[in-house]
Motif scaffolding. Structure first.
Motif, short mmCIF file in Angstrom:
data_model
loop_
_atom_site.label_atom_id
_atom_site.label_comp_id
_atom_site.label_asym_id
_atom_site.label_seq_id
_atom_site.Cartn_x
_atom_site.Cartn_y
_atom_site.Cartn_z
N SER A 175 30.08 35.46 39.69
CA SER A 175 31.54 35.57 39.49
C SER A 175 31.86 36.54 38.36
CB SER A 175 32.16 34.20 39.24
OG SER A 175 31.67 33.63 38.05
N GLU A 176 31.02 36.58 37.33
CA GLU A 176 31.24 37.55 36.24
C GLU A 176 31.01 38.97 36.73
OE1 GLU A 176 30.06 35.22 32.18
OE2 GLU A 176 28.44 35.59 33.61
N VAL A 177 30.02 39.16 37.62
CA VAL A 177 29.80 40.48 38.22
C VAL A 177 31.05 40.89 39.00
CG1 VAL A 177 28.46 41.80 39.92
CG2 VAL A 177 27.28 40.23 38.35
N ALA A 178 31.58 39.97 39.81
CA ALA A 178 32.78 40.26 40.60
C ALA A 178 33.97 40.57 39.71
CB ALA A 178 33.08 39.09 41.53
N ASP A 179 34.09 39.88 38.58
CA ASP A 179 35.20 40.14 37.66
C ASP A 179 35.11 41.54 37.07
OD1 ASP A 179 36.24 37.62 38.10
OD2 ASP A 179 35.42 36.77 36.24
N ARG A 180 33.89 41.96 36.70
CA ARG A 180 33.71 43.28 36.07
C ARG A 180 33.76 44.40 37.10
NH1 ARG A 180 32.10 43.90 30.84
NH2 ARG A 180 31.47 42.01 29.76
N PHE A 181 33.26 44.12 38.30
CA PHE A 181 33.15 45.15 39.34
C PHE A 181 33.76 44.62 40.63
CE2 PHE A 181 29.57 45.34 36.39
CZ PHE A 181 29.74 46.61 35.87
N PRO A 182 35.09 44.66 40.73
CA PRO A 182 35.79 44.01 41.84
C PRO A 182 35.41 44.52 43.24
CG PRO A 182 37.34 44.87 40.20
CD PRO A 182 35.97 45.27 39.78
N LEU A 183 34.88 45.72 43.35
CA LEU A 183 34.51 46.24 44.67
C LEU A 183 33.12 45.78 45.10
CD1 LEU A 183 35.86 49.90 44.39
CD2 LEU A 183 36.95 47.90 45.44
N CYS A 184 32.41 45.11 44.21
CA CYS A 184 31.05 44.65 44.50
C CYS A 184 31.08 43.38 45.34
CB CYS A 184 30.33 44.41 43.18
SG CYS A 184 28.60 43.98 43.38
N ASN A 185 30.32 43.37 46.43
CA ASN A 185 30.17 42.17 47.25
C ASN A 185 29.08 41.31 46.61
OD1 ASN A 185 29.53 40.22 49.12
ND2 ASN A 185 29.42 41.62 50.86
N VAL A 186 29.42 40.14 46.14
CA VAL A 186 28.46 39.29 45.43
C VAL A 186 28.04 38.07 46.26
CG1 VAL A 186 29.22 40.03 43.14
CG2 VAL A 186 30.30 38.06 44.22
N ASP A 187 28.25 38.14 47.57
CA ASP A 187 27.92 36.99 48.43
C ASP A 187 26.48 36.53 48.27
OD1 ASP A 187 30.50 37.04 49.34
OD2 ASP A 187 30.01 37.98 51.27
N ASP A 188 25.55 37.46 48.12
CA ASP A 188 24.14 37.08 47.99
C ASP A 188 23.54 37.43 46.63
OD1 ASP A 188 24.20 39.80 48.35
OD2 ASP A 188 22.61 39.86 49.84
N VAL A 189 24.40 37.73 45.66
CA VAL A 189 23.94 38.09 44.32
C VAL A 189 23.63 36.82 43.53
CG1 VAL A 189 24.68 39.12 42.12
CG2 VAL A 189 25.18 40.28 44.28
N LEU A 190 22.47 36.82 42.89
CA LEU A 190 22.07 35.68 42.06
C LEU A 190 22.53 35.86 40.62
CD1 LEU A 190 18.43 35.25 43.38
CD2 LEU A 190 20.48 33.99 44.07
N ALA A 191 22.52 37.10 40.14
CA ALA A 191 22.91 37.41 38.77
C ALA A 191 23.03 38.91 38.63
CB ALA A 191 21.87 36.88 37.78
N GLY A 192 23.63 39.32 37.54
CA GLY A 192 23.70 40.73 37.19
C GLY A 192 23.37 40.87 35.72
N PHE A 193 23.10 42.08 35.30
CA PHE A 193 22.81 42.34 33.89
C PHE A 193 23.70 43.46 33.42
CE2 PHE A 193 19.27 40.10 35.60
CZ PHE A 193 18.92 39.23 34.59
#
Length: 86
Positions: free
Chosen positions: A29-47
């Motif tokens: 959800s933090e990845v999606a907040d920072r990068f709204p165009l990113c599809n995070v459906d299968d993302v476990l984490a970002g750095f």
């Protein structure tokens, strides 16, 4: 998207922190907040590293091409690359 890779990235992040890099693990959800165009459906984490830069890809490509031309390269568009020679 892969638990094994995530553990490796966590190890790399820990090492980078020891080297003074301020790296943060982000939830999907933090990845999606920072990068709204990113599809995070299968993302476990970002750095994320606050000091990392971002670049416009068109500007970066133009700058690289200009540097290559200044270094003597010839740029040919609309063809397939079959090899590189020095």
């Amino acid at each position: 998207t892969d638990e094994g890779y995530l553990e490796e990235y966590r190890r790399v992040a820990a090492f980078n922190r020891k080297c003074g890099v301020d790296v943060h693990e982000l939830s999907p959800s933090e990845v999606a907040d920072r990068f709204p165009l990113c599809n995070v459906d299968d993302v476990l984490a970002g750095f994320f590293v606050e000091d990392d830069g971002r670049v416009n890809p068109v500007d970066a490509t133009a700058a690289l091409a200009r540097g290559a031309r200044n270094g003597g390269a010839t740029i040919v568009e609309g063809v397939s690359l079959t090899g590189v020679t020095a």
